[in-house]
Design an enzyme around this catalytic site. Structure first.
Site, PDB file in Angstrom:
ATOM      1  N   CYS A   2       0.729  -1.113  -0.116  1.00 44.72           N
ATOM      2  CA  CYS A   2      -0.026  -0.026   0.007  1.00 44.72           C
ATOM      3  C   CYS A   2       0.936   1.232  -0.045  1.00 44.72           C
ATOM      4  O   CYS A   2       1.920   1.536   0.340  1.00 44.72           O
ATOM      5  CB  CYS A   2      -0.936   0.149   1.206  1.00 44.72           C
ATOM      6  SG  CYS A   2      -1.914  -1.440   1.445  1.00 44.72           S
ATOM      7  N   ARG A  27       5.004   0.212  -5.997  1.00 42.68           N
ATOM      8  CA  ARG A  27       5.101  -0.617  -4.880  1.00 42.68           C
ATOM      9  C   ARG A  27       4.075  -1.779  -5.032  1.00 42.68           C
ATOM     10  O   ARG A  27       4.248  -2.771  -4.275  1.00 42.68           O
ATOM     11  CB  ARG A  27       4.496   0.360  -3.649  1.00 42.68           C
ATOM     12  CG  ARG A  27       5.720   1.353  -3.414  1.00 42.68           C
ATOM     13  CD  ARG A  27       5.011   2.437  -2.476  1.00 42.68           C
ATOM     14  NE  ARG A  27       4.698   2.058  -1.087  1.00 42.68           N
ATOM     15  CZ  ARG A  27       5.695   2.010   0.038  1.00 42.68           C
ATOM     16  NH1 ARG A  27       6.866   2.606  -0.505  1.00 42.68           N
ATOM     17  NH2 ARG A  27       5.250   1.513   0.965  1.00 42.68           N
ATOM     18  N   TRP A  74      -2.989  -2.576  -1.499  1.00 45.25           N
ATOM     19  CA  TRP A  74      -2.422  -4.166  -1.859  1.00 45.25           C
ATOM     20  C   TRP A  74      -3.330  -5.107  -0.839  1.00 45.25           C
ATOM     21  O   TRP A  74      -3.048  -5.073   0.305  1.00 45.25           O
ATOM     22  CB  TRP A  74      -1.118  -4.027  -1.660  1.00 45.25           C
ATOM     23  CG  TRP A  74      -0.537  -5.510  -2.488  1.00 45.25           C
ATOM     24  CD1 TRP A  74      -0.120  -5.753  -3.562  1.00 45.25           C
ATOM     25  CD2 TRP A  74      -0.036  -6.401  -1.623  1.00 45.25           C
ATOM     26  NE1 TRP A  74       0.346  -6.917  -3.597  1.00 45.25           N
ATOM     27  CE2 TRP A  74       0.388  -7.468  -2.662  1.00 45.25           C
ATOM     28  CE3 TRP A  74       0.023  -6.785  -0.103  1.00 45.25           C
ATOM     29  CZ2 TRP A  74       1.070  -8.610  -2.221  1.00 45.25           C
ATOM     30  CZ3 TRP A  74       0.645  -8.257   0.279  1.00 45.25           C
ATOM     31  CH2 TRP A  74       1.186  -9.163  -0.613  1.00 45.25           C
ATOM     32  N   ASN A  99      -1.546   2.009   5.738  1.00 43.51           N
ATOM     33  CA  ASN A  99      -0.629   1.005   5.363  1.00 43.51           C
ATOM     34  C   ASN A  99       0.109   0.260   6.172  1.00 43.51           C
ATOM     35  O   ASN A  99       0.481   0.726   7.412  1.00 43.51           O
ATOM     36  CB  ASN A  99       0.511   1.800   4.709  1.00 43.51           C
ATOM     37  CG  ASN A  99       1.777   0.928   4.174  1.00 43.51           C
ATOM     38  OD1 ASN A  99       1.712  -0.237   4.190  1.00 43.51           O
ATOM     39  ND2 ASN A  99       2.744   1.386   3.852  1.00 43.51           N
ATOM     40  N   GLY A 100      -0.425  -1.195   6.015  1.00 47.38           N
ATOM     41  CA  GLY A 100       0.214  -1.936   7.161  1.00 47.38           C
ATOM     42  C   GLY A 100      -0.777  -3.197   7.586  1.00 47.38           C
ATOM     43  O   GLY A 100      -1.783  -3.138   6.752  1.00 47.38           O
ATOM     44  N   GLU A 481      18.457 -16.568  -8.608  1.00 44.45           N
ATOM     45  CA  GLU A 481      17.982 -15.488  -9.056  1.00 44.45           C
ATOM     46  C   GLU A 481      17.330 -15.261 -10.551  1.00 44.45           C
ATOM     47  O   GLU A 481      16.457 -14.726 -10.514  1.00 44.45           O
ATOM     48  CB  GLU A 481      19.216 -14.257  -8.865  1.00 44.45           C
ATOM     49  CG  GLU A 481      18.876 -12.918  -9.125  1.00 44.45           C
ATOM     50  CD  GLU A 481      17.677 -12.278  -8.540  1.00 44.45           C
ATOM     51  OE1 GLU A 481      17.393 -12.817  -7.356  1.00 44.45           O
ATOM     52  OE2 GLU A 481      17.120 -11.175  -8.990  1.00 44.45           O
ATOM     53  N   LYS A 485      13.563 -14.483 -11.229  1.00 43.77           N
ATOM     54  CA  LYS A 485      13.144 -13.286 -12.296  1.00 43.77           C
ATOM     55  C   LYS A 485      12.174 -13.712 -13.017  1.00 43.77           C
ATOM     56  O   LYS A 485      11.245 -13.365 -13.464  1.00 43.77           O
ATOM     57  CB  LYS A 485      14.381 -12.767 -13.109  1.00 43.77           C
ATOM     58  CG  LYS A 485      15.437 -11.871 -12.096  1.00 43.77           C
ATOM     59  CD  LYS A 485      15.028 -10.290 -12.237  1.00 43.77           C
ATOM     60  CE  LYS A 485      14.046 -10.344 -10.479  1.00 43.77           C
ATOM     61  NZ  LYS A 485      15.072 -10.452  -9.553  1.00 43.77           N
ATOM     62  N   GLU A 488       8.514 -14.448 -11.451  1.00 42.79           N
ATOM     63  CA  GLU A 488       8.030 -13.033 -11.065  1.00 42.79           C
ATOM     64  C   GLU A 488       7.503 -12.397 -12.184  1.00 42.79           C
ATOM     65  O   GLU A 488       6.189 -11.984 -12.083  1.00 42.79           O
ATOM     66  CB  GLU A 488       9.169 -12.125 -10.547  1.00 42.79           C
ATOM     67  CG  GLU A 488       9.546 -12.341  -9.055  1.00 42.79           C
ATOM     68  CD  GLU A 488      10.572 -11.185  -8.736  1.00 42.79           C
ATOM     69  OE1 GLU A 488      11.520 -10.954  -9.335  1.00 42.79           O
ATOM     70  OE2 GLU A 488      10.213 -10.465  -7.686  1.00 42.79           O
ATOM     71  N   HIS A 504      20.084 -36.502  -8.042  1.00 46.82           N
ATOM     72  CA  HIS A 504      19.400 -36.633  -6.878  1.00 46.82           C
ATOM     73  C   HIS A 504      17.997 -36.566  -6.830  1.00 46.82           C
ATOM     74  O   HIS A 504      17.374 -36.520  -5.951  1.00 46.82           O
ATOM     75  CB  HIS A 504      20.149 -36.007  -5.660  1.00 46.82           C
ATOM     76  CG  HIS A 504      21.535 -36.119  -5.526  1.00 46.82           C
ATOM     77  ND1 HIS A 504      22.044 -37.590  -4.961  1.00 46.82           N
ATOM     78  CD2 HIS A 504      22.790 -35.459  -5.865  1.00 46.82           C
ATOM     79  CE1 HIS A 504      23.525 -37.536  -5.104  1.00 46.82           C
ATOM     80  NE2 HIS A 504      23.958 -36.208  -5.496  1.00 46.82           N
ATOM     81  N   LYS A 602       6.536  -3.829  -4.520  1.00 47.90           N
ATOM     82  CA  LYS A 602       7.827  -3.689  -4.594  1.00 47.90           C
ATOM     83  C   LYS A 602       8.354  -3.377  -2.901  1.00 47.90           C
ATOM     84  O   LYS A 602       9.520  -4.066  -2.745  1.00 47.90           O
ATOM     85  CB  LYS A 602       8.162  -2.181  -5.262  1.00 47.90           C
ATOM     86  CG  LYS A 602       9.535  -1.599  -5.348  1.00 47.90           C
ATOM     87  CD  LYS A 602      10.277  -2.502  -6.301  1.00 47.90           C
ATOM     88  CE  LYS A 602      11.684  -2.034  -6.256  1.00 47.90           C
ATOM     89  NZ  LYS A 602      12.482  -3.365  -7.007  1.00 47.90           N
TER      90      LYS A 602
HETATM   91  C1  AGP Z   1      12.860  -9.146  -6.333  1.00 49.98           C
HETATM   92  O1  AGP Z   1      12.659  -9.018  -7.562  1.00 49.98           O
HETATM   93  C2  AGP Z   1      11.661  -9.113  -5.602  1.00 49.98           C
HETATM   94  N1  AGP Z   1      10.685  -8.280  -6.104  1.00 49.98           N
HETATM   95  C3  AGP Z   1      11.662  -9.334  -3.933  1.00 49.98           C
HETATM   96  O2  AGP Z   1      12.410 -10.822  -3.839  1.00 49.98           O
HETATM   97  C4  AGP Z   1      12.587  -8.477  -3.194  1.00 49.98           C
HETATM   98  O3  AGP Z   1      14.025  -8.659  -3.410  1.00 49.98           O
HETATM   99  C5  AGP Z   1      12.234  -8.781  -1.636  1.00 49.98           C
HETATM  100  O4  AGP Z   1      10.926  -8.635  -1.502  1.00 49.98           O
HETATM  101  C6  AGP Z   1      13.128  -7.901  -0.740  1.00 49.98           C
HETATM  102  O5  AGP Z   1      12.902  -6.963  -0.842  1.00 49.98           O
HETATM  103  P1  AGP Z   1      14.152  -5.709  -0.179  1.00 49.98           P
HETATM  104  O6  AGP Z   1      15.347  -6.086  -0.930  1.00 49.98           O
HETATM  105  O7  AGP Z   1      13.555  -4.292  -0.524  1.00 49.98           O
HETATM  106  O8  AGP Z   1      14.019  -5.862   1.223  1.00 49.98           O
END
Ligand code: AGP
Length: 607
Positions: A2, A27, A74, A99-100, A481, A485, A488, A504, A602
């Site tokens: 949010c 975000r 959100w 927010n929260g 990673e 990506k 996501e 394995h 975000k």
């Molecule tokens: C990365 O592509 C993500 N969107 C997510 O995993 C992110 O890295 C994670 O939420 C941690 O966020 P931060 O680095 O702001 O703590």
């Protein structure tokens, strides 16, 4: 997650609020709304979906008030519908944005319902509106009512309140969720982060945990958690407006991939000389902490966690000191055995990730020192840590982290050198590492230039439903990673394995429908990795290999993308780029929302 924006001015604020929401879109959110005080009436507009829907609604019914609050939601409690969108109101008197998460909202809701309050949403937030209204109805001032309400709330929140009997005023507070105050001339603002307000001011006050603020056009009065009136410094934010625009690029993610050579330069700037690491970059208290540290605990989430996994290889290999790493959401809820001289390192792009912050708070007083590797100056993580090293990547807007990751790796490499110096790293070896770092921007540029080739390669993936990523040593976290990506932004199911683990179990998955992507630089583990690739080939798997010059030849079922030759220490950083490009192009082919993938935020400011 949010986002909140609020404005009190001597001109109509709805344009400022809508532009602020647009700037907070990165975000992640699924509905949006705003409330503006016109005369003595609060006018509210809310819409499910994008801020553009809300803007359209505002064009159809322009709001002219001089004070207002706005929100991108959100969904956590209740579906992403207009009804659940913020601001929430109690009757027609007051509106609130939040927010929260309010953890004790259920008992509070029952109590309010038995007092006759009617709930119109499924959210936890609505209890806050009714609690404030109940206290005001009992004769309290808005300020006292707000303070009393906040004292009943458990969980994490940043709040903004607008009341029809208190024109030209917003009240706000934060505990566990970020909130900044934007300082203008004859107008003042609140927002979840400074990005939302860069069109109206570059001066900000970063509220502390538990702070409460009364905002009017000409005054800002702040009380701390003990309700003592306090002065908080006003800081000037230095990034230029253009850093939040896409420029010539179609998506922020691509812009941010292309920025990596430059921002890595910025991460290194002033922190390395020709042959040495300039350790002062970590702050004046770092030397003492680094001298004593004999154990490192790294905590992070998501992409930042992957950066930490690479650092474990570097720290144990170079510095020879034990390094443990764990995701924050696990670490925060278990008992720990913390060696006495532990340097506690958190890694976070946003500096507001709820789990990472909670883990830091859980070890307060139990570790030698805490160090935040972070991209957002003034964020909670930075403020609450003993030491910090800023990654200087500039605002990262794409939800999928790219430049934040590579700059985190650079920062972690600098940390590894700093600690290794105390554990036998010779001057000559340090000079070799630092000289490698000097080459990094050029090598990253060479990797980014593979863009066109990788765009072609991506066509082989668009129809697939699964993918397997392989790596060995510090390239294994890079494979992780790469898989994250792809998941996501293209919504393709992807897994990463250390290549030696194939036989394995995961080998059973391999067939021609399962593309296997390997990162295969020319290092001591290459022959082992080649043997693993043969295992895939023998099962009819389709291989895509990113490899150093001429070390792996293409053949039937095996496509090779040739990478620039890089010093071994830089391999994890440079080999990240083609995986970012691959997932980007696959997502574009699939037509997904690249910068704001579904269900993701975000800045993950709630658990
Ligand atoms: C990365 O592509 C993500 N969107 C997510 O995993 C992110 O890295 C994670 O939420 C941690 O966020 P931060 O680095 O702001 O703590």
């Amino acid at each position: 997650m949010c986002g909140i924006v609020g404005a009190v001015a001597q001109r109509p604020v709805s344009g400022i609020l809508l532009e602020g929401l647009r700037r907070l879109e990165y975000r992640g959110y699924d509905s949006a709304g705003l409330a503006v005080l016109e005369g003595d009436t609060i006018q509210r507009l809310r819409r499910a979906g994008k801020v553009a829907n809300l803007s359209q609604a505002e064009q159809d019914m322009p709001l002219k008030g001089f004070s207002g609050i706005a929100h991108t939601r959100w969904a956590t409690h209740g579906k992403p519908t207009e009804n659940n969108a913020h601001p929430h109101m109690s009757g027609s008197d007051l509106a609130i944005v939040h927010n929260g998460i309010i953890e004790n909202f259920e008992p509070l809701k029952q109590q309010l319902q038995s007092d006759g309050f009617i709930f119109t949403s499924d959210t936890d937030t609505e209890v806050i509106a009714h609690l404030v209204a109940r206290s005001v109805n009992q004769g309290k001032s808005l300020q006292d009512a707000f303070l009393e309400t906040v004292s009943h709330l458990e969980g994490a929140f940043a709040l903004g309140v607008l009341h029809k009997d208190y024109p030209n005023q917003i009240l706000a507070s934060r505990k566990g969720s970020p909130l900044v105050v934007g300082v203008g001339i004859g107008e003042n603002f609140i927002a979840s982060d400074q990005m939302a307000l860069l069109q109206v001011t570059d001066r900000f006050i970063y509220l502390e945990e538990g702070d409460f603020v009364q905002v009017t056009p000409d005054t800002l009065v702040i009380w701390d958690a003990e309700l003592k009136q306090v002065d908080r410094p006003v800081k000037t934010f230095e990034h230029s407006l253009s850093t939040v625009d896409k420029g010539e690029f179609r998506h922020f993610m691509m812009k941010e991939i292309y920025e990596q050579p430059e921002v890595v330069k910025a991460t290194l700037q002033g922190r390395i000389s020709e042959k040495h690491l300039l350790e002062q970059a970590f702050g004046s208290d770092a030397t003492a902490a680094f001298d004593q540290a004999d154990h490192v605990q790294i905590i992070a989430c998501g992409t930042s966690f992957h950066a930490g996994l690479v650092a474990k290889y570097w720290l144990e290999d170079m510095a020879g000191i034990p390094c443990a790493i764990e995701v924050a959401s696990e670490y925060r809820y278990r008992k720990h055995v913390i060696p006495a001289k532990t340097l506690f390192v958190t890694i976070s792009q946003s500096g507001e990730t709820a789990d990472t912050l909670a883990a830091l708070r859980a070890v307060k007083g139990k570790v030698l020192a805490s160090l935040a590797i972070c991209n957002v100056p003034g964020s909670s993580l930075v403020r609450e840590s003993d030491l910090c090293l800023m990654t200087n990547a500039g605002p990262e807007i794409g939800v999928a982290s790219t430049k934040a990751f590579t700059t985190q790796l650079v920062a972690l490499l600098m940390l590894s050198i700093a600690l290794a110096r105390r554990h036998g790293l010779t001057e000559a070896k340090e000079a070799e590492l630092v000289q490698a770092l000097h080459q990094l921007p050029v090598l990253l540029l060479a990797a980014v230039k593979l863009n066109k080739d990788i765009e072609v390669l991506s066509q082989d993936f668009a129809e697939k439903n699964h993918a397997l990523f392989l790596g060995r040593g510090p390239l294994y976290p890079i494979a992780m990673e790469g898989a994250l990506k792809l998941k996501e932004i293209s919504y393709i199911h992807a897994e990463a394995y250390p290549a030696g683990e194939l036989k394995h179990g995961p080998l059973a998955l391999v067939d021609k429908e399962m593309p296997v992507i390997a990162v295969a630089p020319n290092n001591a583990l290459l022959d082992k990795l080649k043997a693993n690739l043969q295992e895939v080939k023998a099962r009819g798997g389709e291989l895509f290999v990113f490899a150093g010059a001429d070390h792996i030849q293409p053949e039937e079922g095996l496509k090779v993308e040739q990478m620039p030759d890089v010093p071994e220490i830089l391999e994890p950083i440079v080999y990240t780029i083609p995986l970012q490009l691959l997932s980007y192009h696959v997502a574009v082919l699939k037509g997904t929302d690249v910068d704001q993938p579904r269900n993701l935020a975000k800045s993950v400011t709630v658990e």
